[in-house]
Design an enzyme around this catalytic site. Structure first.
Site, short mmCIF file in Angstrom:
data_model
loop_
_atom_site.label_atom_id
_atom_site.label_comp_id
_atom_site.label_asym_id
_atom_site.label_seq_id
_atom_site.Cartn_x
_atom_site.Cartn_y
_atom_site.Cartn_z
CG ASP A 7 -1.92 1.15 1.16
OD1 ASP A 7 -2.68 1.21 0.17
OD2 ASP A 7 -1.94 2.00 2.07
CD GLU A 9 -1.95 6.26 2.90
OE1 GLU A 9 -2.58 7.15 2.29
OE2 GLU A 9 -2.48 5.21 3.32
CD GLU A 52 -8.74 18.80 -0.73
OE1 GLU A 52 -7.48 18.76 -0.89
OE2 GLU A 52 -9.43 19.77 -1.07
CG HIS A 152 -6.57 5.74 4.68
ND1 HIS A 152 -6.84 5.03 3.53
CD2 HIS A 152 -7.77 6.07 5.21
CE1 HIS A 152 -8.15 4.95 3.37
NE2 HIS A 152 -8.74 5.58 4.37
CG ASP A 157 -4.45 1.28 5.13
OD1 ASP A 157 -4.84 1.17 6.30
OD2 ASP A 157 -4.73 2.25 4.40
#
Length: 241
Positions: A7, A9, A52, A152, A157
């Protein structure tokens, strides 16, 4: 069979707009077992983070100021994932970002580095058409505790996704045939030189199971507007109507 559950980010939603990777988290599966090996790194993106995106993962530019740039972690990342099959939720997103980072350094893309990619988002939608397929939804579906996931995070994750993937594919391990035999475990038959094998048990599907199978194929055809590989074309179109 070596698999890496991965995963990332990022600073935003689209690498085409200049967004960058800021965190990579990976856990290793070997023959469907977690090995305890993992890869985790934060990365200085050399650009601002969208508000965001920061609200989702909680990673600030100030926190990343002293972290290495992607060029500084590229080799260690490649060494960890090389020749493995990747397991990613919404794979096109993560692979797109990673390929962009690798391309900026003139390094080979993911499809040359790894032996394949499994997209668990696509798999979940195929298994349960019309149902929610987010990581949180899948954790709920398979009774995987994710109560500690308030934001997150790539490594967290990846760890949750590994459990989800194993739950989604449970039973497939029975398809993997082991050729090794324990010494002395086989018995010679009366003729000598052969092995006595127990009779095979054939388990046939019940009427209820066959009906459930037919309903699943109909749901797939309906969700895919008449496209279902396991139904005759005319039946698939009829189910979608």
């Amino acid at each position: 069979m070596r698999q890496i559950v991965l995963d990332t980010e990022t600073t935003g939603l689209d690498w085409r707009n200049g967004d960058r990777v800021i965190e990579i988290g990976c856990v290793e599966l070997l023959n469907r077992n977690l090995t305890g090996r993992h890869y985790h790194v934060f990365i200085n993106p050399e650009r601002a983070i969208d508000a965001e995106a920061e609200a989702v993962h909680g990673i600030s530019l100030e926190f990343l100021a002293d972290k290495p740039k992607f060029a500084g972690v590229a080799q260690s990342f490649e060494e960890f994932v090389r020749d493995a099959e990747l397991v990613i939720h919404n794979a096109s997103f993560d692979v797109g970002f990673l390929n962009h980072e690798l391309n900026l350094l003139g390094r080979p893309p993911i499809d040359q580095l790894c032996c394949g990619v499994i997209d668990t988002l696509k798999m979940a939608k195929e298994q349960n058409p019309g149902k929610k397929a987010s990581l949180d939804a899948l954790c709920d579906r398979f009774a995987i505790d994710n109560g500690h996931r308030t934001l997150h995070g790539a490594l967290l994750d990846a760890e949750l996704l590994a459990e989800v993937y194993l739950a989604m594919t449970r039973g497939q391990e029975s398809l993997i045939m082991t050729l090794e035999e324990e010494p002395g475990s086989a018995q010679s038959d009366a003729a000598g030189g052969g092995f006595e094998r127990p009779p095979q048990l054939i388990q046939r599907a019940s009427v209820a199971e066959l009906e459930a199978h037919d309903q699943l194929l109909a749901d797939i055809a309906k969700a895919n507007k008449g496209l279902c590989l396991w139904l005759p074309p005319e039946r698939a179109v009829e189910e979608a109507a």
